[in-house]
Design a protein around this motif. Structure first.
Motif, mmCIF file in Angstrom:
data_model
loop_
_atom_site.group_PDB
_atom_site.id
_atom_site.type_symbol
_atom_site.label_atom_id
_atom_site.label_comp_id
_atom_site.label_asym_id
_atom_site.label_seq_id
_atom_site.Cartn_x
_atom_site.Cartn_y
_atom_site.Cartn_z
ATOM 1 N N ILE A 1 6.487 -10.465 -26.472
ATOM 2 C CA ILE A 1 7.703 -9.672 -26.693
ATOM 3 C C ILE A 1 8.727 -10.474 -27.493
ATOM 4 N N PHE A 2 8.922 -11.741 -27.124
ATOM 5 C CA PHE A 2 9.862 -12.585 -27.868
ATOM 6 C C PHE A 2 9.453 -12.691 -29.337
ATOM 7 N N ASP A 3 8.164 -12.924 -29.578
ATOM 8 C CA ASP A 3 7.688 -13.067 -30.956
ATOM 9 C C ASP A 3 7.895 -11.778 -31.750
ATOM 10 N N LYS A 4 7.740 -10.640 -31.092
ATOM 11 C CA LYS A 4 7.965 -9.358 -31.769
ATOM 12 C C LYS A 4 9.442 -9.176 -32.119
ATOM 13 N N ILE A 5 10.326 -9.569 -31.200
ATOM 14 C CA ILE A 5 11.764 -9.465 -31.479
ATOM 15 C C ILE A 5 12.133 -10.350 -32.665
ATOM 16 N N ILE A 6 11.621 -11.587 -32.654
ATOM 17 C CA ILE A 6 11.886 -12.510 -33.762
ATOM 18 C C ILE A 6 11.403 -11.907 -35.080
ATOM 19 N N SER A 7 10.213 -11.334 -35.063
ATOM 20 C CA SER A 7 9.638 -10.743 -36.274
ATOM 21 C C SER A 7 10.482 -9.577 -36.785
ATOM 22 N N GLU A 8 10.928 -8.715 -35.871
ATOM 23 C CA GLU A 8 11.734 -7.560 -36.279
ATOM 24 C C GLU A 8 13.058 -7.997 -36.895
ATOM 25 N N LEU B 1 12.291 -3.308 -27.512
ATOM 26 C CA LEU B 1 11.651 -4.557 -27.088
ATOM 27 C C LEU B 1 12.516 -5.311 -26.079
ATOM 28 N N MET B 2 13.837 -5.266 -26.267
ATOM 29 C CA MET B 2 14.735 -5.942 -25.332
ATOM 30 C C MET B 2 14.660 -5.287 -23.961
ATOM 31 N N LEU B 3 14.596 -3.965 -23.935
ATOM 32 C CA LEU B 3 14.422 -3.247 -22.667
ATOM 33 C C LEU B 3 13.096 -3.610 -22.017
ATOM 34 N N GLU B 4 12.043 -3.662 -22.826
ATOM 35 C CA GLU B 4 10.722 -4.013 -22.299
ATOM 36 C C GLU B 4 10.739 -5.412 -21.692
ATOM 37 N N LEU B 5 11.413 -6.346 -22.361
ATOM 38 C CA LEU B 5 11.493 -7.714 -21.857
ATOM 39 C C LEU B 5 12.204 -7.760 -20.507
ATOM 40 N N LEU B 6 13.341 -7.082 -20.395
ATOM 41 C CA LEU B 6 14.110 -7.093 -19.149
ATOM 42 C C LEU B 6 13.337 -6.441 -18.008
ATOM 43 N N TYR B 7 12.685 -5.326 -18.289
ATOM 44 C CA TYR B 7 11.922 -4.639 -17.245
ATOM 45 C C TYR B 7 10.706 -5.463 -16.821
ATOM 46 N N THR B 8 10.065 -6.131 -17.766
ATOM 47 C CA THR B 8 8.900 -6.961 -17.436
ATOM 48 C C THR B 8 9.310 -8.137 -16.565
ATOM 49 N N ILE B 9 10.425 -8.779 -16.923
ATOM 50 C CA ILE B 9 10.933 -9.898 -16.123
ATOM 51 C C ILE B 9 11.282 -9.429 -14.717
ATOM 52 N N SER B 10 11.974 -8.295 -14.616
ATOM 53 C CA SER B 10 12.369 -7.763 -13.312
ATOM 54 C C SER B 10 11.153 -7.462 -12.443
ATOM 55 N N ARG B 11 10.139 -6.871 -13.037
ATOM 56 C CA ARG B 11 8.920 -6.547 -12.283
ATOM 57 C C ARG B 11 8.269 -7.806 -11.726
ATOM 58 N N ASP B 12 8.173 -8.847 -12.552
ATOM 59 C CA ASP B 12 7.537 -10.088 -12.108
ATOM 60 C C ASP B 12 8.339 -10.765 -11.005
ATOM 61 N N ILE B 13 9.667 -10.789 -11.161
ATOM 62 C CA ILE B 13 10.512 -11.428 -10.146
ATOM 63 C C ILE B 13 10.434 -10.676 -8.822
ATOM 64 N N CYS B 14 10.444 -9.344 -8.883
ATOM 65 C CA CYS B 14 10.341 -8.539 -7.658
ATOM 66 C C CYS B 14 9.001 -8.770 -6.964
ATOM 67 N N THR B 15 7.941 -8.910 -7.757
ATOM 68 C CA THR B 15 6.615 -9.169 -7.189
ATOM 69 C C THR B 15 6.590 -10.510 -6.473
ATOM 70 N N ILE B 16 7.174 -11.533 -7.122
ATOM 71 C CA ILE B 16 7.223 -12.866 -6.516
ATOM 72 C C ILE B 16 8.053 -12.846 -5.241
ATOM 73 N N THR B 17 9.194 -12.132 -5.283
ATOM 74 C CA THR B 17 10.068 -12.042 -4.111
ATOM 75 C C THR B 17 9.357 -11.367 -2.949
ATOM 76 N N TYR B 18 8.591 -10.312 -3.264
ATOM 77 C CA TYR B 18 7.853 -9.601 -2.216
ATOM 78 C C TYR B 18 6.804 -10.512 -1.585
ATOM 79 N N ILE B 19 6.078 -11.228 -2.443
ATOM 80 C CA ILE B 19 5.046 -12.145 -1.935
ATOM 81 C C ILE B 19 5.685 -13.236 -1.088
#
Length: 334
Positions: free
Chosen positions: A167-174, A189-207
């Motif tokens: 996602i970062f590389d795509k933002i840089i390219s655009e 892409l910025m929305l996708e990045l934020l939602y992806t980060i949130s999903r991963d953090i929530c998963t880690i918090t749940y575990i």
């Protein structure tokens, strides 16, 4: 007639080689200069102005990647900006400052600076840092970060995720190529990045929360069953987990293996019992040790003195001596 220089011919023959060497040296010098300059290999949009953008809910305005090649360290200490900055630690460690206090976050970590906050962070060559960063703004950023649970603090422990790199590389390219609709795509892409980060953090918090409940159950079993013969294998079977996973999770959380933790617990219980009238053999039995000899050996290794010496030392300390007029010494317990 003037005699020819005997070295002239050799010099002429070697001259092309010298010329080639000079070219190589020049190229190396230029490459070294490039490495020195590529500490901050970033890509900006058409403007570096950090003014808020109200045309999009959220949009990336500049994005890049920090990688140290030759410098020992790199430090950002900017004035307060009007936009947000998010940093993702792909590798290494980043040291950041909030209210002049230093904190650190390692690989997989996410760091978010809010508008009007001083941007102050640094990283060092010894840690082999590889840091992605993005500045972003928009007319709904606060609400988006709030809904995604990304507004409560500055640092979040995520995961080392190849999806982030993409996602970062795509933002840089655009932002670099500025093709048709690049602003709209960078917003998505910025929305996708934020939602992806949130999903991963929530998963880690749940575990993490789930693991905490499991470990609390293990401690409860230890505290109620320490007089009996128990093992991590039997506990794991009772909780329907593998003994290797449970042992690894326990050790990572407490810094001690389950066996070492249980031994320490039994020693602490034994120390209290040794101050009673119980015999050392009874203390050993009541704290889960198979026999008095084994108990004495483990206790001595842990405390540096034998159970008998521990008892005598603390019983003596619990008495107060008083001397009568006739010189008689009387001891009484405090």
């Amino acid at each position: 007639m003037q005699q020819k220089n005997p070295y002239f011919f050799i010099y002429c023959q070697l001259n092309p080689f010298f010329f080639l060497v000079v070219l190589v040296i020049i190229k190396l010098i230029y490459s070294w200069r490039y490495l020195m300059l590529s500490i901050n290999s970033s890509c900006y949009s058409s403007s570096e102005i950090d003014l808020p953008n109200y045309e999009y809910p959220v949009i990336a305005t500049s994005c890049g990647r920090h990688v140290l090649y030759t410098h020992d360290s790199f430090c950002v200490n900017q004035k307060k900006r009007q936009d947000y900055q998010l940093l993702y630690v792909k590798h290494g460690t980043i040291y950041y400052y909030i209210d002049k206090k230093q904190y650190s976050i390692s690989a997989g970590g996410i760091l978010i600076y809010k508008p009007s906050e001083l941007l102050h962070y640094e990283f060092f060559l010894k840690d082999a840092p590889d840091i992605y960063w993005v500045h972003f703004t928009g007319d709904n950023v606060d609400n988006i970060l709030g809904e995604l649970n990304l507004s409560t603090k500055h640092a979040f422990m995520g995961t080392i995720c190849p999806e982030y790199d993409t996602i970062f590389d795509k933002i840089i390219s655009e932002l670099l190529n500025r093709k048709l609709h690049f602003m709209d795509i960078s917003s998505i892409l910025m929305l996708e990045l934020l939602y992806t980060i949130s999903r991963d953090i929530c998963t880690i918090t749940y575990i993490s929360s789930k693991n905490d409940l499991i470990l609390e159950k293990v401690l409860e079993i230890f505290n109620t069953n320490y007089p009996n013969k128990i093992s991590i294998t039997s506990i794991a079977k009772e909780l329907n987990y593998s003994s290797s996973w449970l042992s690894k999770t326990f050790t990572k959380h407490f810094g001690l293996s389950p066996k070492a933790y249980l031994t320490n617990l039994r020693i602490e219980k034994a120390k209290s019992m040794l101050l009673s009238t119980m015999s050392i053999r009874q203390v050993a039995e009541q704290t889960g040790f198979p026999d008095q000899m084994y108990f004495s050996r483990v206790f001595t290794n842990a405390e540096g003195i034998t159970p008998s010496q521990y008892r005598q030392k603390h019983l003596d300390a619990s008495f107060v001596s008083t001397t009568k007029k006739d010189g008689t010494i009387i001891k009484r317990r405090e």
